[in-house]
Design a protein around this motif. Structure first.
Motif, PDB file in Angstrom:
ATOM      1  N   VAL A 108       0.857  -1.190   0.000  1.00  0.00           N
ATOM      2  CA  VAL A 108       0.000   0.000   0.000  1.00  0.00           C
ATOM      3  C   VAL A 108       0.889   1.234   0.000  1.00  0.00           C
ATOM      4  O   VAL A 108       2.053   1.166   0.379  1.00  0.00           O
ATOM      5  CB  VAL A 108      -0.939   0.033   1.232  1.00  0.00           C
ATOM      6  CG1 VAL A 108      -1.937  -1.090   1.174  1.00  0.00           C
ATOM      7  CG2 VAL A 108      -0.160  -0.005   2.518  1.00  0.00           C
ATOM      8  N   GLY A 109       0.353   2.359  -0.419  1.00  0.00           N
ATOM      9  CA  GLY A 109       1.136   3.590  -0.436  1.00  0.00           C
ATOM     10  C   GLY A 109       0.533   4.672   0.432  1.00  0.00           C
ATOM     11  O   GLY A 109      -0.608   4.565   0.883  1.00  0.00           O
ATOM     12  N   PHE A 110       1.315   5.700   0.673  1.00  0.00           N
ATOM     13  CA  PHE A 110       0.867   6.863   1.428  1.00  0.00           C
ATOM     14  C   PHE A 110       0.989   8.065   0.512  1.00  0.00           C
ATOM     15  O   PHE A 110       1.970   8.200  -0.228  1.00  0.00           O
ATOM     16  CB  PHE A 110       1.726   7.069   2.678  1.00  0.00           C
ATOM     17  CG  PHE A 110       1.321   8.262   3.500  1.00  0.00           C
ATOM     18  CD1 PHE A 110       0.217   8.203   4.335  1.00  0.00           C
ATOM     19  CD2 PHE A 110       2.030   9.449   3.428  1.00  0.00           C
ATOM     20  CE1 PHE A 110      -0.172   9.311   5.089  1.00  0.00           C
ATOM     21  CE2 PHE A 110       1.656  10.557   4.171  1.00  0.00           C
ATOM     22  CZ  PHE A 110       0.553  10.481   5.004  1.00  0.00           C
ATOM     23  N   TYR A 111      -0.004   8.933   0.543  1.00  0.00           N
ATOM     24  CA  TYR A 111       0.033  10.138  -0.270  1.00  0.00           C
ATOM     25  C   TYR A 111       0.275  11.342   0.637  1.00  0.00           C
ATOM     26  O   TYR A 111      -0.587  11.727   1.427  1.00  0.00           O
ATOM     27  CB  TYR A 111      -1.286  10.312  -1.043  1.00  0.00           C
ATOM     28  CG  TYR A 111      -1.259  11.492  -1.984  1.00  0.00           C
ATOM     29  CD1 TYR A 111      -0.612  11.407  -3.209  1.00  0.00           C
ATOM     30  CD2 TYR A 111      -1.855  12.698  -1.636  1.00  0.00           C
ATOM     31  CE1 TYR A 111      -0.569  12.488  -4.070  1.00  0.00           C
ATOM     32  CE2 TYR A 111      -1.818  13.778  -2.480  1.00  0.00           C
ATOM     33  CZ  TYR A 111      -1.177  13.672  -3.701  1.00  0.00           C
ATOM     34  OH  TYR A 111      -1.130  14.760  -4.550  1.00  0.00           O
ATOM     35  N   GLY A 112       1.480  11.905   0.552  1.00  0.00           N
ATOM     36  CA  GLY A 112       1.829  13.086   1.340  1.00  0.00           C
ATOM     37  C   GLY A 112       1.413  14.337   0.600  1.00  0.00           C
ATOM     38  O   GLY A 112       1.767  14.529  -0.557  1.00  0.00           O
ATOM     39  N   ARG A 113       0.633  15.173   1.259  1.00  0.00           N
ATOM     40  CA  ARG A 113       0.193  16.404   0.618  1.00  0.00           C
ATOM     41  C   ARG A 113       0.477  17.590   1.525  1.00  0.00           C
ATOM     42  O   ARG A 113       0.619  17.439   2.727  1.00  0.00           O
ATOM     43  CB  ARG A 113      -1.290  16.344   0.261  1.00  0.00           C
ATOM     44  CG  ARG A 113      -2.206  16.095   1.423  1.00  0.00           C
ATOM     45  CD  ARG A 113      -3.653  15.980   0.925  1.00  0.00           C
ATOM     46  NE  ARG A 113      -4.500  15.395   1.923  1.00  0.00           N
ATOM     47  CZ  ARG A 113      -5.067  16.049   2.926  1.00  0.00           C
ATOM     48  NH1 ARG A 113      -4.843  17.337   3.061  1.00  0.00           N
ATOM     49  NH2 ARG A 113      -5.822  15.440   3.802  1.00  0.00           N
ATOM     50  N   VAL A 114       0.558  18.734   0.927  1.00  0.00           N
ATOM     51  CA  VAL A 114       0.828  19.959   1.679  1.00  0.00           C
ATOM     52  C   VAL A 114      -0.358  20.891   1.502  1.00  0.00           C
ATOM     53  O   VAL A 114      -0.780  21.177   0.388  1.00  0.00           O
ATOM     54  CB  VAL A 114       2.119  20.647   1.190  1.00  0.00           C
ATOM     55  CG1 VAL A 114       2.330  21.966   1.899  1.00  0.00           C
ATOM     56  CG2 VAL A 114       3.303  19.741   1.388  1.00  0.00           C
ATOM     57  N   GLU A 115      -0.922  21.327   2.611  1.00  0.00           N
ATOM     58  CA  GLU A 115      -2.022  22.291   2.596  1.00  0.00           C
ATOM     59  C   GLU A 115      -1.424  23.681   2.762  1.00  0.00           C
ATOM     60  O   GLU A 115      -0.631  23.911   3.673  1.00  0.00           O
ATOM     61  CB  GLU A 115      -2.990  22.017   3.748  1.00  0.00           C
ATOM     62  CG  GLU A 115      -3.708  20.698   3.650  1.00  0.00           C
ATOM     63  CD  GLU A 115      -4.836  20.722   2.648  1.00  0.00           C
ATOM     64  OE1 GLU A 115      -5.369  21.819   2.351  1.00  0.00           O
ATOM     65  OE2 GLU A 115      -5.166  19.650   2.143  1.00  0.00           O
ATOM     66  N   GLN A 116      -1.807  24.580   1.886  1.00  0.00           N
ATOM     67  CA  GLN A 116      -1.354  25.954   2.018  1.00  0.00           C
ATOM     68  C   GLN A 116      -2.560  26.817   2.346  1.00  0.00           C
ATOM     69  O   GLN A 116      -3.492  26.905   1.551  1.00  0.00           O
ATOM     70  CB  GLN A 116      -0.689  26.423   0.737  1.00  0.00           C
ATOM     71  CG  GLN A 116       0.593  25.667   0.450  1.00  0.00           C
ATOM     72  CD  GLN A 116       1.271  26.154  -0.804  1.00  0.00           C
ATOM     73  OE1 GLN A 116       0.714  26.917  -1.567  1.00  0.00           O
ATOM     74  NE2 GLN A 116       2.495  25.718  -1.007  1.00  0.00           N
ATOM     75  N   ALA A 117      -2.517  27.422   3.507  1.00  0.00           N
ATOM     76  CA  ALA A 117      -3.633  28.260   3.943  1.00  0.00           C
ATOM     77  C   ALA A 117      -3.455  29.664   3.395  1.00  0.00           C
ATOM     78  O   ALA A 117      -2.392  30.262   3.514  1.00  0.00           O
ATOM     79  CB  ALA A 117      -3.700  28.300   5.461  1.00  0.00           C
ATOM     80  N   GLY A 118      -4.493  30.154   2.776  1.00  0.00           N
ATOM     81  CA  GLY A 118      -4.481  31.522   2.286  1.00  0.00           C
ATOM     82  C   GLY A 118      -5.387  32.380   3.148  1.00  0.00           C
ATOM     83  O   GLY A 118      -6.000  31.905   4.112  1.00  0.00           O
ATOM     84  N   GLN A 119      -5.507  33.617   2.775  1.00  0.00           N
ATOM     85  CA  GLN A 119      -6.303  34.545   3.548  1.00  0.00           C
ATOM     86  C   GLN A 119      -7.772  34.117   3.622  1.00  0.00           C
ATOM     87  O   GLN A 119      -8.423  34.291   4.634  1.00  0.00           O
ATOM     88  CB  GLN A 119      -6.192  35.936   2.944  1.00  0.00           C
ATOM     89  CG  GLN A 119      -6.891  37.007   3.749  1.00  0.00           C
ATOM     90  CD  GLN A 119      -6.658  38.374   3.172  1.00  0.00           C
ATOM     91  OE1 GLN A 119      -6.020  38.517   2.143  1.00  0.00           O
ATOM     92  NE2 GLN A 119      -7.174  39.399   3.825  1.00  0.00           N
TER      93      GLN A 119
END
Length: 136
Positions: free
Chosen positions: A83-94
């Motif tokens: 199985v795999g893991f999906y690493g994601r980055v959340e960028q918070a904007g205004q």
């Protein structure tokens, strides 16, 4: 001993630092046998806790995109992953909301007042919710 095999992870995706439960086979005979963990190519051994030969708890690194979860043991060597893991980055904007789950350990770690009782200000006799009676 056969090489480690990761057969399940929960959650299957998340932001850097998310807590991951790793399940599989031959993940180490004992804690000392578990010597390495890579999630999406990032070395995550320092954040990992060996629970049993079938379970490890860890926090993901900064790896982005889909990647493997690979366990390394002294007895079995470098393992594989089904199985795999999906690493994601959340960028918070205004104007963008970002949902973040705060672990209870983090609340205690950073000294946040999780109880409903008012926080006491040392040396003042006052609390953050108002002052106490001063008899002086």
């Amino acid at each position: 001993m056969p090489p480690p095999l990761v057969t399940g992870i929960s959650p299957r995706e998340g932001c850097p630092g998310i807590k991951i439960t790793i399940r599989g086979e031959h993940l180490g005979i004992e804690e000392k046998d578990f010597i390495g963990l890579k999630i999406c190519g990032d070395d995550c051994r320092a954040t990992a806790a060996w629970i049993s030969p079938n379970k490890i708890i860890a926090y993901s690194g900064n790896g982005q995109g889909k990647g493997d979860v690979v366990v390394i043991t002294k007895s079995g060597g470098v393992g594989s992953c089904s199985v795999g893991f999906y690493g994601r980055v959340e960028q918070a904007g205004q104007f963008q909301e970002v949902a973040v789950w705060v672990e209870e350990d983090s609340v205690a770690l950073f000294g946040l007042n999780a109880s409903k009782t008012p926080a006491f200000l040392p040396g003042t006799g006052d609390t953050l919710s108002g002052s106490t009676t001063d008899n002086s």
